[in-house]
Write a protein that holds these residues in place. Structure first.
Motif, short mmCIF file in Angstrom:
data_model
loop_
_atom_site.label_atom_id
_atom_site.label_comp_id
_atom_site.label_asym_id
_atom_site.label_seq_id
_atom_site.Cartn_x
_atom_site.Cartn_y
_atom_site.Cartn_z
N ASP A 415 0.83 -1.21 0.00
CA ASP A 415 0.00 0.00 0.00
C ASP A 415 0.86 1.26 0.00
O ASP A 415 0.52 2.26 -0.63
CB ASP A 415 -0.93 0.00 1.21
CG ASP A 415 -2.01 -1.07 1.11
OD1 ASP A 415 -2.39 -1.43 -0.02
OD2 ASP A 415 -2.46 -1.55 2.17
N LEU A 416 1.97 1.22 0.73
CA LEU A 416 2.88 2.37 0.75
C LEU A 416 3.47 2.61 -0.64
O LEU A 416 3.55 3.75 -1.11
CB LEU A 416 4.01 2.14 1.77
CG LEU A 416 3.59 2.04 3.24
CD1 LEU A 416 4.83 1.81 4.11
CD2 LEU A 416 2.86 3.28 3.69
N ILE A 417 3.89 1.56 -1.29
CA ILE A 417 4.49 1.68 -2.63
C ILE A 417 3.44 2.17 -3.63
O ILE A 417 3.74 3.01 -4.50
CB ILE A 417 5.11 0.34 -3.06
CG1 ILE A 417 6.35 0.06 -2.19
CG2 ILE A 417 5.47 0.36 -4.54
CD1 ILE A 417 6.96 -1.31 -2.39
N ALA A 418 2.21 1.71 -3.52
CA ALA A 418 1.15 2.16 -4.41
C ALA A 418 0.88 3.65 -4.23
O ALA A 418 0.64 4.37 -5.21
CB ALA A 418 -0.13 1.36 -4.14
N ASP A 419 0.95 4.13 -3.00
CA ASP A 419 0.76 5.55 -2.74
C ASP A 419 1.89 6.38 -3.37
O ASP A 419 1.65 7.44 -3.94
CB ASP A 419 0.69 5.79 -1.22
CG ASP A 419 0.16 7.18 -0.87
OD1 ASP A 419 -0.64 7.73 -1.65
OD2 ASP A 419 0.56 7.71 0.18
N LEU A 420 3.12 5.89 -3.23
CA LEU A 420 4.26 6.56 -3.84
C LEU A 420 4.09 6.60 -5.37
O LEU A 420 4.34 7.63 -6.00
CB LEU A 420 5.55 5.81 -3.50
CG LEU A 420 6.07 5.94 -2.07
CD1 LEU A 420 7.21 4.95 -1.85
CD2 LEU A 420 6.56 7.36 -1.79
N GLU A 421 3.66 5.51 -5.93
CA GLU A 421 3.55 5.41 -7.38
C GLU A 421 2.55 6.40 -7.94
O GLU A 421 2.82 7.10 -8.92
CB GLU A 421 3.15 3.98 -7.75
CG GLU A 421 3.25 3.70 -9.25
CD GLU A 421 3.21 2.21 -9.55
OE1 GLU A 421 3.23 1.87 -10.75
OE2 GLU A 421 3.17 1.39 -8.62
N GLN A 422 1.38 6.52 -7.30
CA GLN A 422 0.39 7.45 -7.81
C GLN A 422 0.81 8.90 -7.60
O GLN A 422 0.50 9.76 -8.43
CB GLN A 422 -0.99 7.17 -7.17
CG GLN A 422 -1.12 7.41 -5.68
CD GLN A 422 -1.40 8.85 -5.30
OE1 GLN A 422 -1.91 9.62 -6.12
NE2 GLN A 422 -1.04 9.22 -4.08
N ALA A 423 1.52 9.19 -6.51
CA ALA A 423 1.97 10.56 -6.26
C ALA A 423 3.07 10.97 -7.23
O ALA A 423 3.08 12.09 -7.74
CB ALA A 423 2.45 10.69 -4.81
N LEU A 424 4.01 10.05 -7.50
CA LEU A 424 5.09 10.36 -8.44
C LEU A 424 4.55 10.52 -9.86
O LEU A 424 5.12 11.28 -10.66
CB LEU A 424 6.14 9.24 -8.39
CG LEU A 424 7.06 9.25 -7.17
CD1 LEU A 424 7.85 7.96 -7.09
CD2 LEU A 424 7.99 10.46 -7.20
N ALA A 425 3.47 9.84 -10.16
CA ALA A 425 2.87 9.96 -11.50
C ALA A 425 2.35 11.37 -11.76
O ALA A 425 2.18 11.79 -12.92
CB ALA A 425 1.75 8.94 -11.65
N GLN A 426 2.10 12.13 -10.67
CA GLN A 426 1.56 13.47 -10.83
C GLN A 426 2.64 14.56 -10.82
O GLN A 426 2.33 15.74 -10.91
CB GLN A 426 0.54 13.73 -9.71
CG GLN A 426 -0.63 12.75 -9.75
CD GLN A 426 -1.65 13.02 -8.66
OE1 GLN A 426 -2.13 14.13 -8.50
NE2 GLN A 426 -1.98 11.97 -7.89
N VAL A 427 3.87 14.15 -10.72
CA VAL A 427 4.98 15.10 -10.73
C VAL A 427 5.47 15.30 -12.15
O VAL A 427 5.81 14.30 -12.82
CB VAL A 427 6.12 14.60 -9.84
CG1 VAL A 427 7.33 15.54 -9.94
CG2 VAL A 427 5.68 14.50 -8.40
#
Length: 427
Positions: A415-427
């Motif tokens: 879940d932590l990695i999924a959160d990182l992935e979606q946030a980085l996708a918006q950068v």
């Protein structure tokens, strides 16, 4: 409890109830204590008897918890303070005075950096900062005739450099001064600096020891190994009579194992009053009882997040000593064989602006001025904990403006990695 494992000490050290006594540490929520005669109380004020007369100095609840932390670190005496910042100040000021000098690692928590370089400088105490990777020759060159202590953090917050404790201890002892190590991030579950030569260990108990963001606190642990009288000319506060306590010489009366904490309690706590409340000490103990269970999970999550970030194309740098690519990997294998902590710091391509956009996009991880919690949190140190530092000081401390510090909690790592992935996708 000396023969038991640290897992058992986390649960049972410090307090052993007698027949019919409370199984849980009692909260002694009282400011003062009653005595039958003035003579009885006078013995306490003269340090001729042990006991309690005012919670600003000592409280039974606090002492039970301090004894547990001393057992965990392998120390001989300990005391709780109101915060980790108070613990570091007391540990240094207990042996320094106007005209003293400190040698400190430059890679330390921003609040501690400011405490030493600004506030203590106003007290006439100067500092020389050294790189945590400095050679023995470079460390030796930083010492002066008036140096009274050496200071560093086992794992620096937030640069995550790892201190070569044995090397720093060797140099400190060659100059007749103690090494003070802030062991907040690894906790004694993952590293015990005293076993590597450190003399005094400090903690912000607010972090992993509490572990739930519930109680602010700090702790100082004395190894009982440093021979103050062998260097009496450097430490007059411990080795000459204290006229504010009827001429007691702490190092003579209480020996190596009791002098430092006794002076710190009877003098500094008396005058500054940075006591931890008994209620906070009780909450801290609840956290300590599960510390040995929680730390491996924090490490597991930190390692997984660091490995994910290292492979991400938008991440330019990851700091985590569990990565073979990390410059501190080899020294971490020596001091932190079971892993360090759950804190990972990293730089996103695009600097400070990209870091701010990334953090706003996070859903599971919260933006907080906190770390080492059961819940994952993150922040940009340059705009928060290290805000008072110049760009040059940030670079020296290993904290570039775009750095993000992420403290991985106890959630599922996927879940932590999924959160990182979606946030980085918006950068």
């Amino acid at each position: 409890m000396d023969n038991y494992s640290i897992n058992t000490k986390c649960v049972q050290a410090g307090y052993r109830p007698g027949n019919g006594e409370p199984r849980q540490i009692p909260i002694v929520q009282s400011t003062t204590f009653k005595y039958d005669t003035s003579e009885d109380m006078g013995k306490l004020f003269d340090l001729e008897a042990s006991g309690y007369f005012y919670t600003r100095l000592q409280n039974p609840t606090n002492d039970y918890v301090a004894a547990k932390i001393a057992a965990l670190e392998g120390g001989k005496a300990a005391m709780l303070t109101s915060s980790g910042q108070a613990a570091n100040f007391f540990a240094l000021f207990n042996i320094c005075e106007c005209g003293s000098h400190i040698v400190a690692s430059s890679s330390i928590y921003g609040g501690t950096f400011n405490l030493i370089s600004v506030t203590m400088a106003k007290m006439g105490i100067e500092v020389t900062f050294v790189s945590p990777t400095a050679s023995e020759e470079e460390l030796n060159a930083a010492f002066k005739e008036n140096t009274r202590a050496m200071f560093g953090e086992t794992i620096a917050n937030p640069a995550l450099t790892v201190l070569d404790i044995e090397k720093f201890a060797k140099v400190a002892h060659a100059h007749g001064v103690p090494l003070i190590v802030d062991n907040t991030f690894p906790t004694p579950v993952n590293c015990r600096p005293i076993e590597w030569g450190a003399d005094i260990v400090t903690h912000s108990t607010t972090k992993y020891m509490d572990g739930h963001g519930a109680a602010v606190g700090g702790c100082i642990v004395d190894s009982g190994n440093f021979d103050w009288m062998a260097h009496a000319e450097k430490f007059p506060g411990l080795c000459t009579p204290d006229e504010s306590y009827h001429g007691i010489t702490y190092a003579e009366k209480f020996g190596k194992e009791g002098a430092f904490i006794t002076k710190c309690t009877s003098q500094l706590m008396r005058d500054f009053g940075c006591i931890q409340s008994p209620q906070h000490a009780f909450i801290l103990n609840l956290g300590l009882e599960s510390l040995h269970v929680r730390m491996p999970r924090h490490v597991e999550n930190g390692q997984a997040v660091a490995e994910y970030l290292e492979k991400h194309p938008k991440i330019t740098k990851v700091n985590y000593s569990g990565l073979p690519s990390d410059p501190y990997y080899s020294v971490a294998q020596k001091y932190l064989p079971n892993g360090g902590c759950g804190v990972v710091s990293f730089e996103i391509e695009g600097g400070r602006a990209a870091a701010e956009k990334f953090m706003k996009a996070l859903k599971l991880a919260a933006i907080e001025t906190h770390v080492a919690d059961a819940r994952t949190c993150c922040l940009n140190p340059a705009t928060s904990t290290h805000r008072q530092m110049s760009e040059e000081q940030l670079i020296e401390a290993g904290v570039p403006a775009g750095l993000v510090r992420m403290s991985c909690g106890l959630e599922d790592k996927a879940d932590l990695i999924a959160d990182l992935e979606q946030a980085l996708a918006q950068v």
